[in-house]
Design an enzyme around this catalytic site. Structure first.
Site, short mmCIF file in Angstrom:
data_model
loop_
_atom_site.label_atom_id
_atom_site.label_comp_id
_atom_site.label_asym_id
_atom_site.label_seq_id
_atom_site.Cartn_x
_atom_site.Cartn_y
_atom_site.Cartn_z
N CYS A 62 0.85 -1.19 0.00
CA CYS A 62 0.00 0.00 0.00
C CYS A 62 0.89 1.25 0.00
CB CYS A 62 -0.91 0.00 1.23
SG CYS A 62 -1.79 -1.56 1.44
N CYS A 65 1.39 3.55 3.10
CA CYS A 65 1.53 2.97 4.44
C CYS A 65 2.98 2.77 4.88
CB CYS A 65 0.79 1.64 4.49
SG CYS A 65 0.89 0.89 6.13
N CYS A 135 -13.02 -4.01 17.82
CA CYS A 135 -12.86 -4.02 16.37
C CYS A 135 -11.43 -4.44 16.07
CB CYS A 135 -13.14 -2.62 15.83
SG CYS A 135 -12.93 -2.48 14.03
N CYS A 195 -16.54 -2.10 9.28
CA CYS A 195 -15.95 -0.77 9.35
C CYS A 195 -15.13 -0.64 8.08
CB CYS A 195 -15.06 -0.66 10.59
SG CYS A 195 -14.16 0.90 10.67
N ARG A 267 -16.58 8.13 10.47
CA ARG A 267 -15.47 8.37 11.41
C ARG A 267 -14.39 9.23 10.78
NH1 ARG A 267 -14.26 3.27 13.53
NH2 ARG A 267 -15.92 3.82 14.93
S1 SF4 Z 1 -0.46 -2.63 7.23
FE1 SF4 Z 1 -0.15 -1.09 5.66
S2 SF4 Z 1 0.83 -2.18 3.96
FE2 SF4 Z 1 -0.12 -3.71 5.28
S3 SF4 Z 1 -2.18 -4.05 4.42
FE3 SF4 Z 1 -2.38 -2.53 6.03
S4 SF4 Z 1 -2.23 -0.57 4.96
FE4 SF4 Z 1 -1.38 -2.12 3.56
#
Ligand code: SF4
Length: 328
Positions: A62, A65, A135, A195, A267
């Site tokens: 991602c 992230c 959650c 969620c 949220r």
């Molecule tokens: S922790 Fe970060 S890299 Fe892993 S699935 Fe979740 S958002 Fe994506």
């Protein structure tokens, strides 16, 4: 355009959602507030506390992230899974500070059966025994794992769509949109609340934002909780240079989400640290009715405890003894 009158609909067209999103701001906020007041107590803001129970080293990529193992430049300390006793103790602290929901996040691609999943089950049971909503967000789930979570009393499973199906491949390539939808359907089939929301400010268009809301509002029932995040660009991630969005874009997104999912809890999530008190209040007027509080949201900065106390005091909530339950 059909009026957004608080009716629960699952047949929104993307263009209809875009038309709402581009209304003059005061008209948009006014309509969203009217729908909000039809469906919710306008003075009630749910406080959720978020804890990273396993930080970093995630095999997904991602782009936003800092926990992805693909983004090697990120300065992040990885941690193994926390032990259930510590997690439940932190939940108790959060409860004493006013949190009603305790959310636990593990940076996993998917749940694997075994010792670690057993520990998560223990955490869920422990949080529920405190009388709090529980959650978790653990990545992809198989049906028997969703069943175990349901049996443990899990209130809700967080699994965000992040963005539109069209833009998704620009943000994540290690899984598909359909993977997300499949996990959401699995969770739902065991009676666990969803969620599910997304992030704005990643370079997507307004149509992408509307398209994501279209997918969410097309679910039957709508997700009970819809987190709306604004990207917090983190050094070392591919989106590090993405400009921080204008807070009014978040207000528009919150208001549009409120109009197309009148009964859901909307949220205000990541990105709140970039909003001043007045912008946050405008989001609450526009239909947000839940916030995460605590110093960090998984790994990115959140509004500080002092600022939250000030915010809740300003809107007339007097229980301002908030303390952080975040570990990351
Ligand atoms: S922790 Fe970060 S890299 Fe892993 S699935 Fe979740 S958002 Fe994506």
């Amino acid at each position: 355009m059909m009026a957004a009158d608080g009716t629960i609909r699952h047949d929104w067209a993307i263009d209809e959602i875009i038309d709402l999103h581009k209304l003059p701001l005061l008209e948009l906020v006014g309509r969203a507030n009217a729908v909000h007041r039809m469906r919710h107590d306008p003075n009630k803001v749910q406080k959720a506390s978020l804890l990273s129970i396993k930080t970093g080293g995630c095999p997904e990529n991602c782009a936003y992230c800092p926990q992805s193992a693909h983004h090697r430049e990120v300065d992040l300390t990885r941690d193994t899974l926390m032990d259930p006793e510590s997690v439940v103790a932190m939940a108790a602290t959060a409860k004493a500070a006013g949190a009603e929901r305790f959310c636990m996040g593990a940076a996993w691609r998917q749940v694997r059966d075994g010792r670690e999943f057993d520990a998560v089950i223990e955490m869920v049971e422990g949080v529920r025994a405190l009388g709090m909503e529980a959650c978790v967000t653990l990545g992809m789930l198989k049906p028997h794992q969703a069943e175990r979570l349901a049996t443990a009393g899990l209130t809700a499973y967080n699994h965000n769509l992040d963005t539109s199906p069209e833009f998704y491949g620009r943000i994540i390539t290690t899984r598909t949109y359909q993977d997300r939808l499949d996990t959401l359907a699995t969770v739902r089939s065991f009676g666990i609340d969803l969620c599910c929301g997304g992030i704005i400010g990643m370079g997507e268009t307004i149509r992408d934002r509307a398209s994501m809301l279209h997918v969410l509002a097309g679910m039957t029932p709508h997700p009970e909780s819809v987190p709306i995040n604004a990207l917090v660009p983190v050094e070392g991630t591919p989106l590090a240079k993405q400009p921080v969005i204008d807070p009014l874009e978040l207000v528009r997104m919150v208001a549009t989400a409120r109009l197309v999912m009148p009964a859901s809890t909307v949220r205000l999530s990541a990105g709140r640290s970039n909003l001043n008190r007045e912008a946050q209040i405008l989001c609450l007027v526009a239909g947000a009715n839940s916030v995460f509080y605590g110093d960090t949201l998984l790994t990115t900065p959140n509004a500080g405890i002092g600022e939250d106390a000030e915010l809740f005091a300003a809107i007339g909530e007097l229980e301002c003894n908030h303390v952080s339950a975040s570990a990351a």
